[in-house]
Design an enzyme around this catalytic site. Structure first.
Site, short mmCIF file in Angstrom:
data_model
loop_
_atom_site.label_atom_id
_atom_site.label_comp_id
_atom_site.label_asym_id
_atom_site.label_seq_id
_atom_site.Cartn_x
_atom_site.Cartn_y
_atom_site.Cartn_z
N LYS A 1 0.85 -1.20 0.00
CA LYS A 1 0.00 0.00 0.00
C LYS A 1 0.87 1.24 0.00
O LYS A 1 1.71 1.43 0.87
CB LYS A 1 -0.89 0.04 1.24
CG LYS A 1 -1.89 1.19 1.16
CD LYS A 1 -2.54 1.52 2.48
CE LYS A 1 -1.85 2.61 3.23
NZ LYS A 1 -1.83 3.92 2.57
N SER B 1 5.08 6.56 10.73
CA SER B 1 5.24 7.18 12.05
C SER B 1 5.18 6.12 13.16
O SER B 1 4.59 5.05 12.99
CB SER B 1 4.13 8.21 12.27
OG SER B 1 2.88 7.55 12.23
N VAL C 1 1.47 5.26 14.18
CA VAL C 1 0.77 4.28 13.33
C VAL C 1 1.47 2.92 13.41
O VAL C 1 0.82 1.88 13.39
CB VAL C 1 0.67 4.80 11.87
CG1 VAL C 1 0.07 3.74 10.97
CG2 VAL C 1 -0.16 6.06 11.81
N GLU D 1 9.96 0.29 10.54
CA GLU D 1 10.86 1.43 10.40
C GLU D 1 10.03 2.65 10.73
O GLU D 1 9.16 3.04 9.95
CB GLU D 1 11.36 1.55 8.95
CG GLU D 1 12.14 0.35 8.43
CD GLU D 1 13.58 0.35 8.87
OE1 GLU D 1 13.98 1.19 9.71
OE2 GLU D 1 14.32 -0.52 8.39
N CYS E 1 13.28 10.34 7.87
CA CYS E 1 13.11 9.72 9.19
C CYS E 1 14.38 9.80 10.03
O CYS E 1 14.33 9.95 11.23
CB CYS E 1 12.68 8.27 9.02
SG CYS E 1 13.73 7.41 7.85
N GLU F 1 9.69 14.53 17.06
CA GLU F 1 10.00 14.53 15.62
C GLU F 1 9.16 15.60 14.92
O GLU F 1 7.94 15.61 15.03
CB GLU F 1 9.67 13.15 15.02
CG GLU F 1 10.02 13.08 13.54
CD GLU F 1 9.67 11.74 12.90
OE1 GLU F 1 8.54 11.25 13.09
OE2 GLU F 1 10.53 11.18 12.22
P1 NAD Z 1 2.16 7.68 8.67
O1 NAD Z 1 2.48 6.77 9.82
O2 NAD Z 1 1.09 8.67 8.83
O3 NAD Z 1 1.76 6.80 7.40
C1 NAD Z 1 2.58 5.77 6.92
C2 NAD Z 1 1.73 4.79 6.16
O4 NAD Z 1 0.82 4.19 7.08
C3 NAD Z 1 0.88 5.43 5.06
O5 NAD Z 1 0.80 4.56 3.96
C4 NAD Z 1 -0.47 5.58 5.74
O6 NAD Z 1 -1.55 5.60 4.83
C5 NAD Z 1 -0.51 4.32 6.59
N1 NAD Z 1 -1.43 4.39 7.72
C6 NAD Z 1 -1.94 5.48 8.34
N2 NAD Z 1 -2.79 5.11 9.31
C7 NAD Z 1 -2.83 3.76 9.32
C8 NAD Z 1 -3.51 2.79 10.12
N3 NAD Z 1 -4.36 3.14 11.09
N4 NAD Z 1 -3.28 1.48 9.87
C9 NAD Z 1 -2.42 1.10 8.90
N5 NAD Z 1 -1.76 1.97 8.10
C10 NAD Z 1 -1.95 3.29 8.31
O7 NAD Z 1 3.54 8.33 8.24
P2 NAD Z 1 3.80 9.36 7.07
O8 NAD Z 1 3.27 10.69 7.51
O9 NAD Z 1 3.34 8.79 5.77
O10 NAD Z 1 5.41 9.40 7.04
C11 NAD Z 1 6.15 10.11 7.95
C12 NAD Z 1 6.63 9.22 9.08
O11 NAD Z 1 7.31 8.09 8.53
C13 NAD Z 1 7.64 9.90 9.96
O12 NAD Z 1 7.37 9.61 11.31
C14 NAD Z 1 8.97 9.27 9.56
O13 NAD Z 1 9.95 9.29 10.54
C15 NAD Z 1 8.55 7.89 9.19
N6 NAD Z 1 9.51 7.27 8.29
C16 NAD Z 1 10.37 6.32 8.79
C17 NAD Z 1 11.33 5.75 7.97
C18 NAD Z 1 12.29 4.73 8.52
O14 NAD Z 1 12.95 4.06 7.73
N7 NAD Z 1 12.42 4.58 9.82
C19 NAD Z 1 11.42 6.10 6.63
C20 NAD Z 1 10.53 7.05 6.14
C21 NAD Z 1 9.58 7.64 6.98
#
Ligand code: NAD
Length: 506
Positions: free
Chosen positions: A192, A246, A249, A267, A301, A409
């Site tokens: 997804k 995040s 989530v 991650e 991230c 963050e």
């Molecule tokens: P997010 O957690 O809002 O969303 C990530 C994914 O999860 C998206 O596809 C979203 O649609 C999905 N999602 C949202 N709610 C959900 C639920 N209830 N159940 C299942 N899936 C759900 O994060 P974002 O805003 O897309 O990205 C930013 C975050 O990602 C930051 O916290 C960043 O640090 C993290 N990130 C981490 C890494 C890493 O390798 N550690 C890499 C990139 C981004």
């Protein structure tokens, strides 16, 4: 219920024209969502609509998982490993051949600068597929000596159908980090994308078909987290869940996956430190610390968002860092970077969305209210950029560990600078966070670098650099930054399970 055309012709701001598929990518076909639900992606640089595509709901997840299960059993699990390798290598070549278009689509949909940001990502995407294409026929078990009357050995088998959920900050790169090791190891995938950046991942489906990867091996759904992500994470038809996003989530996804006792890799977020000792090469440190926070508009991230500076060079470093950042980073249109940055200026694109921009501005306000010294930026877009979700590169000095901007963050181009005097204090400040994803150490003393590395509660460390990434080197975090390592040989452990077989000779 809306019927969309199968393909939309799009002309990108750089003049490239292409056909954007609107359907979900299932079984090597682009198909409408069963309920004909749609999602419109917004261009973060113009705040205008980019394209409307189909958006999955639960029924589409069921369909994709069924297709992926069929492909796993009938085709991919039994596929000769050498042939699997060839197809993945071909996919890598196709990504290279289409890299300017893919970079353009990504810049259009995510707001990341095309030549100095997206193009690097796409080169990494090709390299990651190439790296794991090389692994596909080298995934081996062991023979284990016991007592002369038995032969024991292990095989490293794929899990089956893997559910993968990725964020918007590196749409194709995160897709590559997830899909490449999974399919190299013989799994099939339902991935997804983030709803905010659906276009490049769907287009990527065309390359899957062109590479000759059999139907059902890779399935890509666009859709919201609250519907598709949630349903996918807890689906009994999934054998392993991989999540990047995040921490908030991530916790939800882990608990959903636990209903099936599924293997999970995470991650998640970060608040990574950069420790600057007084013996560091300051010119090089300025380059890496600025890049470590402002690259990708701070939406990384492992961005080194907390700079810790030794007191003996603190005042000099703070002033030079401000000067360097002001001179080297400027908000600009994602299609305005020509490839060779003009006057060594790196363009910072807009943030992904209006709501993300608001969150960042609230953090900036909290830094000011809590008494941090704002020395650069602090506001939204410059006057020449009338539209777009821009936030200027922002630096706070004299930040203390109690402040919100030190702890949380921000995921934007905002960096904090804090003073330390001893090595022990630097380590204590670096570890004073719930996260443990990345971290940098700047010093000429390699013995000190090794010792400090071993005391940092962090999964990924750079010495005298920041946020460099290679397909060969594992990446991941500890504490609230997640678990499991992506990239390198380690990622194959996420996508295989060990079966032991013991033969009795008597
Ligand atoms: P997010 O957690 O809002 O969303 C990530 C994914 O999860 C998206 O596809 C979203 O649609 C999905 N999602 C949202 N709610 C959900 C639920 N209830 N159940 C299942 N899936 C759900 O994060 P974002 O805003 O897309 O990205 C930013 C975050 O990602 C930051 O916290 C960043 O640090 C993290 N990130 C981490 C890494 C890493 O390798 N550690 C890499 C990139 C981004």
């Amino acid at each position: 219920m809306v019927n969309l055309p199968d393909i939309i012709s799009i002309e990108l701001p750089d003049g490239q024209k292409y056909d954007q598929p609107t359907g979900l990518f299932i079984n090597n076909e682009f198909i409408p969502s069963i309920k004909k639900t749609t999602w419109t992606s917004i261009n973060p640089a113009t705040e205008e609509e980019n394209a409307t595509v189909y958006c999955a709901t639960e029924e589409d997840v069921d369909n994709a998982i069924g297709v992926a299960r069929g492909a796993f059993k009938s085709t991919w699990k039994k596929f000769p490993a050498g042939e699997r390798s060839k197809l993945i290598l071909k996919l890598a070549d196709l990504i290279d051949a289409n890299k300017l278009l893919l970079a353009g689509i990504e810049a259009y949909d995510s707001g990341k600068p095309k030549m100095t940001n997206c193009l690097y990502d796409i080169e990494d995407v090709a390299n990651v597929f190439r790296y794991y294409g090389g692994w596909a026929d080298k995934i081996q078990g062991k023979t284990i000596p016991i007592d002369g009357k038995h032969l024991s050995y292990t095989i490293h088998e794929p899990h089956g159908v893997v559910g993968q959920i990725i964020p918007w900050n590196y749409p194709l790169d995160m897709l590559a980090w997830k899909i490449a090791p999974a399919i190299a190891a013989g799994n099939t995938v339902v991935l997804k994308t983030s709803e905010l950046t659906p276009l490049s991942a769907l287009y990527f489906g065309k390359l899957i078909v062109e590479a000759g990867i059999p139907p059902g091996v890779v399935n890509i759904l666009t859709g919201t987290g609250s519907v598709v992500g949630k349903y996918l994470a807890g689906h009994p038809g999934i054998d392993k869940v991989a999540f990047t996003g995040s921490t908030k989530v991530g916790k939800l996804v882990q608990s959903l996956a636990s209903t099936n006792l599924n293997s999970v890799s995470m991650e998640t977020g970060g608040k990574s430190p950069a420790i600057v000792f007084d013996d560091a090469n300051i010119d090089k440190t300025l380059y890496w610390t600025a890049m470590g926070i402002f690259y990708n508009s701070g939406q990384v991230c492992s961005a080194t968002s907390r700079i810790l500076v030794q007191d003996t060079i603190y005042d000099e470093f703070v002033e030079r860092f401000r000067e360097f950042s002001e001179k080297s980073y400027r908000c600009g249109d994602p299609f305005s970077d020509a490839g060779v940055p003009e006057d060594d200026v790196t363009i910072i694109g807009p943030q992904i969305s209006g709501s993300q921009k608001t969150v960042i501005l609230e953090y900036i306000e909290s830094g000011q209210l809590q008494g941090a010294r704002l020395i650069l930026g602090g506001c939204e877009q410059p006057v020449d950029l009338k539209k777009g979700y821009y936030v200027q590169p922002t630096i706070f000095a004299d930040v203390t560990p109690e402040m919100k901007i030190f702890k949380e963050e921000i995921f934007g181009p905002v960096v904090t600078i804090t003073k330390f005097s001893t090595t022990e204090e630097a380590i204590e400040l670096a570890n004073r966070t719930e996260y443990g994803l990345g971290g940098s150490i700047f010093t000429k003393d390699l013995a000190k670098a090794h010792l400090v590395s071993s005391d940092l509660e962090i999964g990924t460390i750079w010495v005298n650099s920041s946020n460099e990434s290679s397909p060969q080197v594992p990446f991941g975090g500890v504490k609230m930054s997640g678990f499991g390592r992506e990239l390198g040989e380690y990622s194959l452990q996420l996508y295989t399970q060990v079966k032991s077989i013991t033969i009795n000779f008597e």
